[in-house]
Design a protein around this motif. Structure first.
Motif, PDB file in Angstrom:
ATOM      1  N   ALA A   1      -3.926   6.771   8.939  1.00  0.00           N
ATOM      2  CA  ALA A   1      -3.366   6.869   7.586  1.00  0.00           C
ATOM      3  C   ALA A   1      -4.229   6.016   6.662  1.00  0.00           C
ATOM      4  N   PRO A   2      -5.423   6.534   6.315  1.00  0.00           N
ATOM      5  CA  PRO A   2      -6.382   5.746   5.534  1.00  0.00           C
ATOM      6  C   PRO A   2      -5.888   5.335   4.151  1.00  0.00           C
ATOM      7  N   ALA A   3      -4.935   6.085   3.583  1.00  0.00           N
ATOM      8  CA  ALA A   3      -4.446   5.751   2.236  1.00  0.00           C
ATOM      9  C   ALA A   3      -3.034   5.167   2.270  1.00  0.00           C
ATOM     10  N   ALA A   4      -2.630   4.594   3.408  1.00  0.00           N
ATOM     11  CA  ALA A   4      -1.264   4.088   3.552  1.00  0.00           C
ATOM     12  C   ALA A   4      -0.921   2.979   2.565  1.00  0.00           C
ATOM     13  N   GLU A   5      -1.933   2.244   2.122  1.00  0.00           N
ATOM     14  CA  GLU A   5      -1.683   1.138   1.198  1.00  0.00           C
ATOM     15  C   GLU A   5      -2.074   1.482  -0.235  1.00  0.00           C
ATOM     16  N   SER A   6      -2.213   2.765  -0.507  1.00  0.00           N
ATOM     17  CA  SER A   6      -2.551   3.204  -1.869  1.00  0.00           C
ATOM     18  C   SER A   6      -1.379   2.943  -2.810  1.00  0.00           C
ATOM     19  N   GLU A   7      -1.672   2.990  -4.101  1.00  0.00           N
ATOM     20  CA  GLU A   7      -0.626   2.763  -5.106  1.00  0.00           C
ATOM     21  C   GLU A   7       0.489   3.788  -4.981  1.00  0.00           C
ATOM     22  N   ALA A   8       0.125   5.035  -4.711  1.00  0.00           N
ATOM     23  CA  ALA A   8       1.129   6.095  -4.587  1.00  0.00           C
ATOM     24  C   ALA A   8       2.077   5.815  -3.416  1.00  0.00           C
ATOM     25  N   CYS A   9       1.508   5.404  -2.279  1.00  0.00           N
ATOM     26  CA  CYS A   9       2.345   5.151  -1.100  1.00  0.00           C
ATOM     27  C   CYS A   9       3.227   3.922  -1.282  1.00  0.00           C
ATOM     28  N   VAL A  10       2.685   2.895  -1.905  1.00  0.00           N
ATOM     29  CA  VAL A  10       3.483   1.697  -2.170  1.00  0.00           C
ATOM     30  C   VAL A  10       4.657   2.040  -3.084  1.00  0.00           C
ATOM     31  N   SER A  11       4.410   2.862  -4.090  1.00  0.00           N
ATOM     32  CA  SER A  11       5.478   3.273  -5.015  1.00  0.00           C
ATOM     33  C   SER A  11       6.534   4.098  -4.295  1.00  0.00           C
ATOM     34  N   LEU A  12       6.082   5.013  -3.443  1.00  0.00           N
ATOM     35  CA  LEU A  12       7.019   5.871  -2.725  1.00  0.00           C
ATOM     36  C   LEU A  12       7.901   5.064  -1.783  1.00  0.00           C
TER      37      LEU A  12
END
Length: 230
Positions: free
Chosen positions: A97-108
């Motif tokens: 999950a390379p984008a697990a700490e992206s802004e979108a995931c943190v918001s979700l």
């Protein structure tokens, strides 16, 4: 083929009673007197079976009532334990999950509900993977969500999509790998979001997660893989 997201996750008989009710009271008294006389005649003064040593009705009743009370107590305790099960933390295995700490995931993850139908948000076993959440109930497997996944291998331009409450989903069944669950991938939010739901759970989880995604993340253009040419 996309891997399904891992989940690591009890007297008297009635005819005798009727006969006694129909009996004349004086007749019953006479019988009692006869019985008393007969009993007195049979008592041997030298016998060890002295009436004073016989157990009293109160003692017998206590001896019977105690085990009954214990049984009732065990049943009540079992019911209380069943209504208040202790849920253990959910262990999740590693998944790319390379984008697990992206802004979108943190918001979700910050917007996810504490309850989904009869599932309650679970504590995750440390070290908990980034971008992950789970919900569990007293029996069965949990619901697991992962955000920031790689694009599903089977998600190409020919893939069939399902729209649920404004979110486009690509479903991968776990039947082929012997798992009684399906993973649904949200493919129109820029980051790929997967939610693994046990079979037989019903539509509520995917509907409620869709509502959260719609309210939290902006819709993005699809980016499916090209169809492989034979």
């Amino acid at each position: 083929m996309s891997a399904i997201l891992p989940i690591h996750r009890r007297v008297l008989r009635s005819d005798e009673t009727a006969d006694r009710l129909d009996q004349d009271p004086s007749e019953e008294l006479s019988m009692a007197e006869n019985t008393s006389t007969a009993d007195n005649a049979d008592i041997d003064p030298d016998s060890d079976n002295d009436p004073s040593e016989r157990r009293s009705p109160a003692l017998i009743a206590t001896a019977i009532a105690l085990p009954v009370a214990l049984i009732v107590g065990v049943v009540i305790a079992a019911v209380v334990a069943g209504n208040n099960p202790e849920l253990s933390p959910v262990a999740l295995g590693p998944v790319p999950a390379p984008a697990a700490e992206s802004e979108a995931c943190v918001s979700l993850l910050g917007a996810l509900p504490d309850k989904i139908d009869d599932f309650t948000k679970a504590e995750l076993v440390d070290p908990a993977p980034a971008g992950a959440a789970a919900w569990q109930r007293s029996e069965g497997e949990p619901i697991v969500l992962r955000c920031g996944l790689d694009r599903p291998t089977e998600f190409d331009q020919a893939a069939a999509l399902q729209v649920v409450n404004g979110v486009q989903w690509f479903q991968v069944s776990g039947t082929d790998v012997g798992l009684a669950a399906s993973t649904w991938f949200a493919v129109d939010r820029g980051e790929y979001i997967g939610i693994t739901i046990p079979d037989g759970t019903g539509p509520t989880p995917i509907q409620e997660i869709s509502d959260t995604i719609t309210a939290t993340l902006e819709q993005k253009p699809l980016d499916p893989a090209p169809v492989a040419v034979p």
